[in-house]
Design a protein around this motif. Structure first.
Motif, PDB file in Angstrom:
ATOM      1  N   ARG A   1      -3.398   1.954   3.161  1.00 30.56           N
ATOM      2  CA  ARG A   1      -4.113   2.870   2.389  1.00 30.56           C
ATOM      3  C   ARG A   1      -3.430   3.103   1.141  1.00 30.56           C
ATOM      4  NH1 ARG A   1      -6.940   6.612   6.832  1.00 30.56           N
ATOM      5  NH2 ARG A   1      -8.507   4.850   7.737  1.00 30.56           N
ATOM      6  N   SER A   2      -4.313   3.578   0.162  1.00 36.12           N
ATOM      7  CA  SER A   2      -3.387   4.182  -1.070  1.00 36.12           C
ATOM      8  C   SER A   2      -3.384   5.608  -0.657  1.00 36.12           C
ATOM      9  CB  SER A   2      -4.203   4.003  -2.267  1.00 36.12           C
ATOM     10  OG  SER A   2      -5.535   4.898  -2.113  1.00 36.12           O
ATOM     11  N   ALA A   3      -2.090   6.149  -1.275  1.00 28.89           N
ATOM     12  CA  ALA A   3      -1.937   7.648  -1.039  1.00 28.89           C
ATOM     13  C   ALA A   3      -3.219   8.528  -1.412  1.00 28.89           C
ATOM     14  CB  ALA A   3      -0.739   8.157  -1.580  1.00 28.89           C
ATOM     15  N   VAL A   4      -4.117   8.223  -2.424  1.00 23.87           N
ATOM     16  CA  VAL A   4      -5.134   8.991  -2.555  1.00 23.87           C
ATOM     17  C   VAL A   4      -6.000   8.910  -1.641  1.00 23.87           C
ATOM     18  CG1 VAL A   4      -6.967   8.970  -4.144  1.00 23.87           C
ATOM     19  CG2 VAL A   4      -4.846   8.183  -4.964  1.00 23.87           C
ATOM     20  N   SER A   5      -6.137   7.866  -0.848  1.00 26.82           N
ATOM     21  CA  SER A   5      -7.167   7.743   0.156  1.00 26.82           C
ATOM     22  C   SER A   5      -6.820   8.245   1.760  1.00 26.82           C
ATOM     23  CB  SER A   5      -7.958   6.446   0.302  1.00 26.82           C
ATOM     24  OG  SER A   5      -6.790   5.406   0.730  1.00 26.82           O
ATOM     25  N   ALA A   6      -5.513   8.667   1.760  1.00 23.67           N
ATOM     26  CA  ALA A   6      -4.942   9.041   2.808  1.00 23.67           C
ATOM     27  C   ALA A   6      -5.269  10.544   3.476  1.00 23.67           C
ATOM     28  CB  ALA A   6      -3.230   8.610   3.044  1.00 23.67           C
TER      29      ALA A   6
ATOM     30  N   ALA B   1       0.588  -1.104  -0.180  1.00 20.68           N
ATOM     31  CA  ALA B   1       0.010  -0.009   0.101  1.00 20.68           C
ATOM     32  C   ALA B   1       0.826   1.255  -0.112  1.00 20.68           C
ATOM     33  CB  ALA B   1      -1.028   0.049   1.428  1.00 20.68           C
ATOM     34  N   SER B   2       0.508   2.397  -0.375  1.00 23.94           N
ATOM     35  CA  SER B   2       1.018   3.596  -0.393  1.00 23.94           C
ATOM     36  C   SER B   2       1.638   4.171   0.879  1.00 23.94           C
ATOM     37  CB  SER B   2       0.387   4.490  -1.320  1.00 23.94           C
ATOM     38  OG  SER B   2       0.035   4.125  -2.420  1.00 23.94           O
ATOM     39  N   VAL B   3       0.464   3.959   1.984  1.00 21.54           N
ATOM     40  CA  VAL B   3       0.662   4.453   3.033  1.00 21.54           C
ATOM     41  C   VAL B   3      -0.007   3.441   4.094  1.00 21.54           C
ATOM     42  CG1 VAL B   3       0.788   6.988   2.331  1.00 21.54           C
ATOM     43  CG2 VAL B   3      -1.349   6.093   3.065  1.00 21.54           C
ATOM     44  N   PHE B   4       0.379   3.697   5.495  1.00 22.43           N
ATOM     45  CA  PHE B   4      -0.085   2.809   6.360  1.00 22.43           C
ATOM     46  C   PHE B   4      -0.970   3.780   7.659  1.00 22.43           C
ATOM     47  CE2 PHE B   4       2.601  -0.022   4.406  1.00 22.43           C
ATOM     48  CZ  PHE B   4       1.972  -1.085   4.109  1.00 22.43           C
ATOM     49  N   VAL B   5      -1.825   3.658   8.022  1.00 19.72           N
ATOM     50  CA  VAL B   5      -2.166   4.148   9.071  1.00 19.72           C
ATOM     51  C   VAL B   5      -2.482   3.486  10.470  1.00 19.72           C
ATOM     52  CG1 VAL B   5      -4.269   5.542  10.224  1.00 19.72           C
ATOM     53  CG2 VAL B   5      -3.738   5.713   7.589  1.00 19.72           C
ATOM     54  N   ASP B   6      -1.838   4.094  11.674  1.00 15.52           N
ATOM     55  CA  ASP B   6      -1.674   3.259  12.848  1.00 15.52           C
ATOM     56  C   ASP B   6      -3.123   3.485  13.767  1.00 15.52           C
ATOM     57  OD1 ASP B   6      -1.270   5.594  14.111  1.00 15.52           O
ATOM     58  OD2 ASP B   6       0.745   5.203  14.723  1.00 15.52           O
ATOM     59  N   ARG B   7      -2.948   2.895  14.782  1.00 18.78           N
ATOM     60  CA  ARG B   7      -4.183   2.831  15.656  1.00 18.78           C
ATOM     61  C   ARG B   7      -4.527   4.198  16.379  1.00 18.78           C
ATOM     62  NH1 ARG B   7      -0.577  -0.255  19.387  1.00 18.78           N
ATOM     63  NH2 ARG B   7       0.446   1.287  20.752  1.00 18.78           N
ATOM     64  N   ASP B   8      -3.285   5.182  16.296  1.00 18.26           N
ATOM     65  CA  ASP B   8      -3.773   6.657  16.756  1.00 18.26           C
ATOM     66  C   ASP B   8      -4.030   7.549  15.494  1.00 18.26           C
ATOM     67  OD1 ASP B   8      -2.942   6.065  19.509  1.00 18.26           O
ATOM     68  OD2 ASP B   8      -1.090   6.161  18.991  1.00 18.26           O
ATOM     69  N   GLY B   9      -3.954   6.715  14.416  1.00 16.27           N
ATOM     70  CA  GLY B   9      -4.293   7.678  13.136  1.00 16.27           C
ATOM     71  C   GLY B   9      -3.190   8.311  12.573  1.00 16.27           C
ATOM     72  N   ASP B  10      -1.892   7.987  12.945  1.00 15.29           N
ATOM     73  CA  ASP B  10      -0.768   8.748  12.387  1.00 15.29           C
ATOM     74  C   ASP B  10      -0.554   8.133  11.164  1.00 15.29           C
ATOM     75  OD1 ASP B  10      -0.205  10.390  14.343  1.00 15.29           O
ATOM     76  OD2 ASP B  10       1.175   9.120  15.334  1.00 15.29           O
ATOM     77  N   VAL B  11       0.026   8.648  10.039  1.00 17.42           N
ATOM     78  CA  VAL B  11       0.162   7.974   8.651  1.00 17.42           C
ATOM     79  C   VAL B  11       1.744   7.595   8.570  1.00 17.42           C
ATOM     80  CG1 VAL B  11       0.113   8.608   6.071  1.00 17.42           C
ATOM     81  CG2 VAL B  11      -1.670   9.235   7.759  1.00 17.42           C
TER      82      VAL B  11
ATOM     83  N   GLU C   1       4.111  -2.245  13.138  1.00 14.57           N
ATOM     84  CA  GLU C   1       2.974  -3.260  13.203  1.00 14.57           C
ATOM     85  C   GLU C   1       3.062  -3.421  14.862  1.00 14.57           C
ATOM     86  OE1 GLU C   1      -0.512  -4.657  12.981  1.00 14.57           O
ATOM     87  OE2 GLU C   1       0.428  -4.039  11.187  1.00 14.57           O
ATOM     88  N   ALA C   2       4.040  -4.043  15.240  1.00 17.08           N
ATOM     89  CA  ALA C   2       4.287  -4.477  16.663  1.00 17.08           C
ATOM     90  C   ALA C   2       4.157  -3.145  17.805  1.00 17.08           C
ATOM     91  CB  ALA C   2       5.598  -4.935  16.852  1.00 17.08           C
ATOM     92  N   GLY C   3       4.462  -2.232  17.505  1.00 19.25           N
ATOM     93  CA  GLY C   3       4.629  -1.050  18.102  1.00 19.25           C
ATOM     94  C   GLY C   3       3.431  -0.154  18.308  1.00 19.25           C
ATOM     95  N   PHE C   4       2.808   0.102  17.064  1.00 20.46           N
ATOM     96  CA  PHE C   4       1.689   0.947  16.803  1.00 20.46           C
ATOM     97  C   PHE C   4       0.454   0.271  16.107  1.00 20.46           C
ATOM     98  CE2 PHE C   4       5.813   3.299  16.512  1.00 20.46           C
ATOM     99  CZ  PHE C   4       5.730   3.895  17.710  1.00 20.46           C
ATOM    100  N   GLY C   5       0.498  -0.837  15.848  1.00 14.90           N
ATOM    101  CA  GLY C   5      -0.589  -1.683  15.236  1.00 14.90           C
ATOM    102  C   GLY C   5      -1.646  -1.857  16.057  1.00 14.90           C
ATOM    103  N   PRO C   6      -3.079  -2.231  15.480  1.00 15.63           N
ATOM    104  CA  PRO C   6      -2.826  -2.728  13.962  1.00 15.63           C
ATOM    105  C   PRO C   6      -2.714  -1.499  12.899  1.00 15.63           C
ATOM    106  CG  PRO C   6      -5.203  -2.734  14.836  1.00 15.63           C
ATOM    107  CD  PRO C   6      -4.125  -2.184  15.883  1.00 15.63           C
ATOM    108  N   LEU C   7      -2.072  -1.810  11.719  1.00 19.17           N
ATOM    109  CA  LEU C   7      -2.097  -0.857  10.703  1.00 19.17           C
ATOM    110  C   LEU C   7      -3.285  -0.890   9.648  1.00 19.17           C
ATOM    111  CD1 LEU C   7       1.932  -1.003  10.120  1.00 19.17           C
ATOM    112  CD2 LEU C   7       0.511   0.621  11.444  1.00 19.17           C
ATOM    113  N   THR C   8      -3.665  -0.100   8.932  1.00 22.11           N
ATOM    114  CA  THR C   8      -4.659  -0.030   8.071  1.00 22.11           C
ATOM    115  C   THR C   8      -3.616   0.303   7.060  1.00 22.11           C
ATOM    116  OG1 THR C   8      -6.278   0.431   9.495  1.00 22.11           O
ATOM    117  CG2 THR C   8      -6.794   0.682   7.300  1.00 22.11           C
TER     118      THR C   8
END
Length: 87
Positions: A82-87, A24-34, A73-80
């Protein structure tokens, strides 16, 4: 008894190791950080960086820690993913 393949022969199948597979282009962590890809380790693992953490104290100074996808993933997961377009 004979068997019939239901898959047409399209030639050899290319197997791609996960570290080479498109991500994926980007990942979003459980706190919403990209988290965005920022390179690769010498073994091919994807490195991620969080350029704008929601908590300014998390930004730090100097060179970024080498955060691999596995460590994020271990420290801030779960990760979602996303494509850069939807981030």
């Amino acid at each position: 008894m004979s068997t019939v393949s239901q898959t047409p022969d399209a030639g050899p199948v290319r197997v791609i190791p996960l570290y080479e597979a498109p991500l994926a282009s980007v990942f979003v962590d459980r706190d919403g950080d990209v988290w965005v890809p920022s390179g690769h380790t010498s073994s091919g693992e994807v490195l991620l960086a969080c350029p704008q953490p929601s908590n300014p104290e998390d930004a730090g100074e100097g060179e970024s820690f080498a955060w691999t996808l596995r460590l994020v993933e271990a420290g801030f997961g779960p990760l979602t993913a996303r494509s850069a377009v939807s981030a």
